[in-house]
Design a protein around this motif. Sequence first.
Motif, PDB file in Angstrom:
ATOM      1  N   ARG A 137       0.847  -1.191   0.000  1.00 52.34           N
ATOM      2  CA  ARG A 137       0.000   0.000   0.000  1.00 52.34           C
ATOM      3  C   ARG A 137       0.886   1.246   0.000  1.00 52.34           C
ATOM      4  NH1 ARG A 137      -2.984  -3.489  -1.053  1.00 52.34           N
ATOM      5  NH2 ARG A 137      -4.889  -4.180   0.037  1.00 52.34           N
ATOM      6  N   ILE A 138       0.655   2.113  -0.969  1.00 55.05           N
ATOM      7  CA  ILE A 138       1.331   3.405  -1.021  1.00 55.05           C
ATOM      8  C   ILE A 138       0.254   4.480  -1.020  1.00 55.05           C
ATOM      9  CG2 ILE A 138       2.841   4.932  -2.349  1.00 55.05           C
ATOM     10  CD1 ILE A 138       4.153   2.426  -3.536  1.00 55.05           C
ATOM     11  N   VAL A 139       0.372   5.421  -0.101  1.00 58.32           N
ATOM     12  CA  VAL A 139      -0.606   6.505   0.012  1.00 58.32           C
ATOM     13  C   VAL A 139       0.129   7.840   0.002  1.00 58.32           C
ATOM     14  CG1 VAL A 139      -2.437   7.538   1.401  1.00 58.32           C
ATOM     15  CG2 VAL A 139      -2.164   5.046   1.361  1.00 58.32           C
ATOM     16  N   PHE A 140      -0.316   8.736  -0.864  1.00 54.83           N
ATOM     17  CA  PHE A 140       0.191  10.099  -0.896  1.00 54.83           C
ATOM     18  C   PHE A 140      -0.827  11.008  -0.209  1.00 54.83           C
ATOM     19  CE2 PHE A 140       2.508   8.093  -4.261  1.00 54.83           C
ATOM     20  CZ  PHE A 140       3.700   8.802  -4.398  1.00 54.83           C
ATOM     21  N   ILE A 141      -0.386  11.791   0.755  1.00 56.29           N
ATOM     22  CA  ILE A 141      -1.278  12.771   1.372  1.00 56.29           C
ATOM     23  C   ILE A 141      -1.236  14.032   0.521  1.00 56.29           C
ATOM     24  CG2 ILE A 141      -1.878  14.062   3.428  1.00 56.29           C
ATOM     25  CD1 ILE A 141      -2.137  11.014   3.704  1.00 56.29           C
ATOM     26  N   SER A 142      -2.291  14.222  -0.244  1.00 60.83           N
ATOM     27  CA  SER A 142      -2.430  15.398  -1.092  1.00 60.83           C
ATOM     28  C   SER A 142      -3.254  16.439  -0.332  1.00 60.83           C
ATOM     29  CB  SER A 142      -3.068  15.011  -2.426  1.00 60.83           C
ATOM     30  OG  SER A 142      -3.225  16.115  -3.268  1.00 60.83           O
ATOM     31  N   SER A 143      -4.205  17.079  -0.977  1.00 61.82           N
ATOM     32  CA  SER A 143      -5.011  18.118  -0.337  1.00 61.82           C
ATOM     33  C   SER A 143      -6.130  18.524  -1.278  1.00 61.82           C
ATOM     34  CB  SER A 143      -4.149  19.337  -0.022  1.00 61.82           C
ATOM     35  OG  SER A 143      -4.931  20.457   0.347  1.00 61.82           O
ATOM     36  N   GLU A 144      -7.205  19.084  -0.708  1.00 60.88           N
ATOM     37  CA  GLU A 144      -8.218  19.672  -1.568  1.00 60.88           C
ATOM     38  C   GLU A 144      -7.633  20.822  -2.379  1.00 60.88           C
ATOM     39  OE1 GLU A 144      -9.655  22.857  -1.091  1.00 60.88           O
ATOM     40  OE2 GLU A 144      -8.739  23.376   0.817  1.00 60.88           O
ATOM     41  N   SER A 145      -6.507  21.366  -1.908  1.00 62.23           N
ATOM     42  CA  SER A 145      -5.820  22.433  -2.636  1.00 62.23           C
ATOM     43  C   SER A 145      -5.204  21.939  -3.939  1.00 62.23           C
ATOM     44  CB  SER A 145      -4.728  23.054  -1.762  1.00 62.23           C
ATOM     45  OG  SER A 145      -5.283  23.732  -0.661  1.00 62.23           O
ATOM     46  N   ALA A 146      -5.167  20.614  -4.130  1.00 60.65           N
ATOM     47  CA  ALA A 146      -4.694  20.067  -5.403  1.00 60.65           C
ATOM     48  C   ALA A 146      -5.654  20.400  -6.530  1.00 60.65           C
ATOM     49  CB  ALA A 146      -4.545  18.557  -5.289  1.00 60.65           C
ATOM     50  N   LEU A 147      -6.937  20.534  -6.206  1.00 56.92           N
ATOM     51  CA  LEU A 147      -7.970  20.815  -7.201  1.00 56.92           C
ATOM     52  C   LEU A 147      -8.520  22.234  -7.061  1.00 56.92           C
ATOM     53  CD1 LEU A 147      -9.870  17.417  -6.930  1.00 56.92           C
ATOM     54  CD2 LEU A 147      -8.109  18.057  -8.569  1.00 56.92           C
ATOM     55  N   ASN A 148      -8.515  22.726  -5.848  1.00 56.84           N
ATOM     56  CA  ASN A 148      -8.993  24.073  -5.548  1.00 56.84           C
ATOM     57  C   ASN A 148      -7.772  24.922  -5.195  1.00 56.84           C
ATOM     58  OD1 ASN A 148     -10.714  26.210  -4.911  1.00 56.84           O
ATOM     59  ND2 ASN A 148     -10.995  25.507  -2.801  1.00 56.84           N
ATOM     60  N   ILE A 149      -6.991  25.285  -6.208  1.00 55.15           N
ATOM     61  CA  ILE A 149      -5.695  25.924  -5.974  1.00 55.15           C
ATOM     62  C   ILE A 149      -5.879  27.236  -5.209  1.00 55.15           C
ATOM     63  CG2 ILE A 149      -3.563  26.751  -7.018  1.00 55.15           C
ATOM     64  CD1 ILE A 149      -4.104  23.824  -7.588  1.00 55.15           C
ATOM     65  N   PRO A 150      -5.261  27.368  -4.045  1.00 53.47           N
ATOM     66  CA  PRO A 150      -5.415  28.605  -3.268  1.00 53.47           C
ATOM     67  C   PRO A 150      -4.582  29.738  -3.858  1.00 53.47           C
ATOM     68  CG  PRO A 150      -3.987  27.060  -2.108  1.00 53.47           C
ATOM     69  CD  PRO A 150      -4.464  26.350  -3.339  1.00 53.47           C
ATOM     70  N   ALA A 151      -5.191  30.895  -4.010  1.00 54.16           N
ATOM     71  CA  ALA A 151      -4.487  32.038  -4.599  1.00 54.16           C
ATOM     72  C   ALA A 151      -3.358  32.537  -3.721  1.00 54.16           C
ATOM     73  CB  ALA A 151      -5.480  33.177  -4.867  1.00 54.16           C
ATOM     74  N   ASP A 152      -3.441  32.218  -2.407  1.00 51.95           N
ATOM     75  CA  ASP A 152      -2.425  32.727  -1.488  1.00 51.95           C
ATOM     76  C   ASP A 152      -1.316  31.726  -1.194  1.00 51.95           C
ATOM     77  OD1 ASP A 152      -4.043  31.011  -0.081  1.00 51.95           O
ATOM     78  OD2 ASP A 152      -4.682  32.477   1.413  1.00 51.95           O
ATOM     79  N   MET A 153      -1.313  30.590  -1.858  1.00 54.50           N
ATOM     80  CA  MET A 153      -0.168  29.666  -1.776  1.00 54.50           C
ATOM     81  C   MET A 153      -0.195  28.746  -3.001  1.00 54.50           C
ATOM     82  SD  MET A 153      -1.058  27.436   1.645  1.00 54.50           S
ATOM     83  CE  MET A 153      -2.684  26.738   1.956  1.00 54.50           C
ATOM     84  N   ILE A 154       0.030  29.364  -4.142  1.00 53.82           N
ATOM     85  CA  ILE A 154      -0.025  28.657  -5.420  1.00 53.82           C
ATOM     86  C   ILE A 154       1.054  27.578  -5.494  1.00 53.82           C
ATOM     87  CG2 ILE A 154       0.213  28.925  -7.927  1.00 53.82           C
ATOM     88  CD1 ILE A 154      -0.935  31.771  -7.573  1.00 53.82           C
ATOM     89  N   HIS A 155       2.214  27.849  -4.914  1.00 50.96           N
ATOM     90  CA  HIS A 155       3.293  26.854  -4.951  1.00 50.96           C
ATOM     91  C   HIS A 155       2.906  25.588  -4.196  1.00 50.96           C
ATOM     92  CE1 HIS A 155       3.684  29.007  -1.271  1.00 50.96           C
ATOM     93  NE2 HIS A 155       4.975  28.891  -1.069  1.00 50.96           N
TER      94      HIS A 155
END
Length: 266
Positions: A137-155
């Motif tokens: 099992r391999i799991v990557f912890i991503s974020s809702e920010s992967a799809l909803n890119i925040p304007a205040d932390m684009i990087h």
Amino acid sequence: MKIDLTGKTAIVTGSTAGIGFAVAQGLAEAGATVVVNGRKQDAVDKTIAALSKNVSDAGKRLRGVAADLGTAAGCEALVKAEPKADILVNNMGIFQLQDFFEIPDEEWTRFFDINVMSGVRLSRAYAPGMVEKKWGRIVFISSESALNIPADMIHYGLTKTANLSVSRGLAKRLAGTGVTVNAVLPGPTLTEGVAEMVKDDAKKAGQSIEEAADAFVKEHRASSIIQRAATVEEVANLVVYTCSPQASATTGAALRVDGGVLDTIA
């Protein structure tokens, strides 16, 4: 449903605090041998002591490796200390509110090395052993920010989107091997980092940290359906399931534990 990970070894990167700590605890409670990781030895030692206290029978099933996984050398050190794993949770990551026009090149590179390349390097190291066993099992912890890119932390958003690309592509590469690869997408979660971010607002408003975090969600993630920050345990529950034998038909997925922030039915 009883999740039993007895006999499995799990590596959880960045597990001395926050979501990583909760995932490590959840996996230990399910019977796994858990390898704790952090940059500093004292933090790793304190985490093992805390987990030993929280999970009564976990003492002999806990190990730790202090290594900076934001570098190739740090990843090599972890793999040298722990050559095999059945479960890899690529949790380590950083975030920072910063305007696009104030982010220098070196910050883009630092975020990519820590949030993306750590998972790439470790997955490349551990997946072949999982394939040999025909289970992993391999799991990557991503974020809702992967799809909803925040304007205040684009990087930050860019790196979380990259996590989805890597996890989906690797799942396809490992098709039919018995090794699953997934991404978990938390929404706003009350980690130590978020607590620090809202600390000043809480003080000004005369609120608790929890109340300030919930107010942040309502103001900045208004689409949230739960209208509050999630707990680290709520996120960890989904991660532990994804690492379980019961999740054997789930792979290549982007699994949301975002409180409904992403306004989509897909």
